[in-house]
Design a protein around this motif. Structure first.
Motif, PDB file in Angstrom:
ATOM      1  N   UNK A  19      76.189 145.802 115.534  1.00  0.00           N
ATOM      2  CA  UNK A  19      77.354 145.606 114.673  1.00  0.00           C
ATOM      3  C   UNK A  19      78.503 146.431 115.236  1.00  0.00           C
ATOM      4  N   UNK A  20      79.659 145.790 115.373  1.00  0.00           N
ATOM      5  CA  UNK A  20      80.823 146.471 115.932  1.00  0.00           C
ATOM      6  C   UNK A  20      82.016 146.281 115.006  1.00  0.00           C
ATOM      7  N   UNK A  21      82.557 147.405 114.545  1.00  0.00           N
ATOM      8  CA  UNK A  21      83.749 147.360 113.713  1.00  0.00           C
ATOM      9  C   UNK A  21      84.961 147.087 114.600  1.00  0.00           C
ATOM     10  N   UNK A  22      85.763 146.113 114.195  1.00  0.00           N
ATOM     11  CA  UNK A  22      86.971 145.747 114.929  1.00  0.00           C
ATOM     12  C   UNK A  22      88.150 146.038 114.019  1.00  0.00           C
ATOM     13  N   UNK A  23      88.859 147.125 114.322  1.00  0.00           N
ATOM     14  CA  UNK A  23      89.964 147.516 113.454  1.00  0.00           C
ATOM     15  C   UNK A  23      91.244 147.839 114.222  1.00  0.00           C
ATOM     16  N   UNK A  24      91.242 147.562 115.538  1.00  0.00           N
ATOM     17  CA  UNK A  24      92.471 147.756 116.314  1.00  0.00           C
ATOM     18  C   UNK A  24      92.650 146.548 117.247  1.00  0.00           C
ATOM     19  N   UNK A  25      93.873 146.292 117.687  1.00  0.00           N
ATOM     20  CA  UNK A  25      94.152 145.090 118.483  1.00  0.00           C
ATOM     21  C   UNK A  25      93.328 144.989 119.770  1.00  0.00           C
ATOM     22  N   UNK A  26      93.100 146.096 120.441  1.00  0.00           N
ATOM     23  CA  UNK A  26      92.329 146.057 121.690  1.00  0.00           C
ATOM     24  C   UNK A  26      90.887 145.634 121.433  1.00  0.00           C
ATOM     25  N   UNK A  27      90.291 146.149 120.374  1.00  0.00           N
ATOM     26  CA  UNK A  27      88.918 145.764 120.026  1.00  0.00           C
ATOM     27  C   UNK A  27      88.853 144.287 119.651  1.00  0.00           C
ATOM     28  N   UNK A  28      89.889 143.785 119.002  1.00  0.00           N
ATOM     29  CA  UNK A  28      89.917 142.364 118.643  1.00  0.00           C
ATOM     30  C   UNK A  28      89.991 141.492 119.885  1.00  0.00           C
ATOM     31  N   UNK A  29      90.786 141.881 120.861  1.00  0.00           N
ATOM     32  CA  UNK A  29      90.876 141.120 122.115  1.00  0.00           C
ATOM     33  C   UNK A  29      89.518 141.099 122.809  1.00  0.00           C
ATOM     34  N   UNK A  30      88.833 142.239 122.842  1.00  0.00           N
ATOM     35  CA  UNK A  30      87.499 142.292 123.461  1.00  0.00           C
ATOM     36  C   UNK A  30      86.498 141.415 122.711  1.00  0.00           C
ATOM     37  N   UNK A  31      86.513 141.493 121.387  1.00  0.00           N
ATOM     38  CA  UNK A  31      85.589 140.689 120.581  1.00  0.00           C
ATOM     39  C   UNK A  31      85.867 139.200 120.788  1.00  0.00           C
ATOM     40  N   UNK A  32      87.134 138.817 120.774  1.00  0.00           N
ATOM     41  CA  UNK A  32      87.495 137.409 120.960  1.00  0.00           C
ATOM     42  C   UNK A  32      87.056 136.910 122.334  1.00  0.00           C
ATOM     43  N   UNK A  33      87.180 137.748 123.349  1.00  0.00           N
ATOM     44  CA  UNK A  33      86.753 137.351 124.701  1.00  0.00           C
ATOM     45  C   UNK A  33      85.255 137.070 124.733  1.00  0.00           C
ATOM     46  N   UNK A  34      84.468 137.897 124.052  1.00  0.00           N
ATOM     47  CA  UNK A  34      83.019 137.652 124.032  1.00  0.00           C
ATOM     48  C   UNK A  34      82.681 136.414 123.213  1.00  0.00           C
ATOM     49  N   UNK A  35      83.334 136.242 122.078  1.00  0.00           N
ATOM     50  CA  UNK A  35      83.092 135.049 121.255  1.00  0.00           C
ATOM     51  C   UNK A  35      83.476 133.777 121.998  1.00  0.00           C
ATOM     52  N   UNK A  36      84.497 133.844 122.842  1.00  0.00           N
ATOM     53  CA  UNK A  36      84.975 132.676 123.572  1.00  0.00           C
ATOM     54  C   UNK A  36      83.978 132.188 124.623  1.00  0.00           C
ATOM     55  N   UNK A  37      83.003 133.025 124.966  1.00  0.00           N
ATOM     56  CA  UNK A  37      81.996 132.634 125.954  1.00  0.00           C
ATOM     57  C   UNK A  37      80.995 131.629 125.402  1.00  0.00           C
ATOM     58  N   UNK A  38      80.961 131.443 124.100  1.00  0.00           N
ATOM     59  CA  UNK A  38      79.993 130.549 123.458  1.00  0.00           C
ATOM     60  C   UNK A  38      80.701 129.416 122.737  1.00  0.00           C
ATOM     61  N   UNK A  39      79.969 128.329 122.505  1.00  0.00           N
ATOM     62  CA  UNK A  39      80.528 127.178 121.793  1.00  0.00           C
ATOM     63  C   UNK A  39      80.258 127.213 120.293  1.00  0.00           C
ATOM     64  N   UNK A  40      79.380 128.120 119.852  1.00  0.00           N
ATOM     65  CA  UNK A  40      79.025 128.219 118.437  1.00  0.00           C
ATOM     66  C   UNK A  40      79.363 129.625 117.959  1.00  0.00           C
ATOM     67  N   UNK A  41      80.100 129.701 116.837  1.00  0.00           N
ATOM     68  CA  UNK A  41      80.461 130.990 116.244  1.00  0.00           C
ATOM     69  C   UNK A  41      79.990 130.976 114.789  1.00  0.00           C
ATOM     70  N   UNK A  42      79.219 131.994 114.437  1.00  0.00           N
ATOM     71  CA  UNK A  42      78.709 132.159 113.080  1.00  0.00           C
ATOM     72  C   UNK A  42      79.709 133.016 112.312  1.00  0.00           C
TER      73      UNK A  42
END
Length: 142
Positions: A19-42
């Motif tokens: 579990x990773x808390x995303x509370x700053x813009x840089x963390x959001x960019x990193x999280x979005x990059x990892x989510x973008x690697x997959x076609x399914x998002x829960x």
């Protein structure tokens, strides 16, 4: 009296999750990059409802073993997440997601998803139980 037959219970161990808390813009960019690697998002959301209306508070998003806990109150701009979820090939998986979809599309400024799977709707289509919580589905299926 005939013997009652019950389906065998299958016990599956859930994969280890991070579990990773995303509370700053840089963390959001990193999280979005990892989510973008997959076609399914829960997805799941938490919200606050009051006199001012409904306000998105938290987004839980995962495409694998990392669950991103996005603090929507701390982040004014959620556009990195919006770009991932707006991709035509991305499938959203939710449970009882009607309000989640409305909150996400409004806050992210994106159209409704082209591909969506709602576990509550799927369960209702294959059983006589039309309104169930996710923990009940886990109990019944896992």
């Amino acid at each position: 009296m005939p013997a009652r037959h019950t389906a065998p219970r299958v016990s599956l161990r859930a994969p280890e999750l991070t579990f990773e808390l995303v509370s700053d813009p840089e963390a959001l960019v990193r999280a979005a990059a990892e989510l973008a690697e997959k076609d399914v998002v829960y997805l799941d959301t938490e919200f606050d409802s009051g006199r001012e209306g409904v306000r998105l508070s938290l987004v839980q998003a995962s495409a694998g073993r990392t669950v991103y806990i996005v603090d929507a109150l701390a982040l004014a701009d959620l556009s990195p997440l919006g770009r991932v979820l707006a991709r035509p090939g991305t499938t959203w998986v939710l449970h009882a997601g009607l309000q989640d979809v409305a909150l996400l599309t409004a806050r992210l400024g994106i159209a409704r998803p082209l591909r969506l799977f709602d576990t509550q709707v799927a369960w209702a289509l294959v059983t006589v139980e039309h309104s169930t919580c996710l923990s009940y589905l886990n109990y019944r299926l896992l």
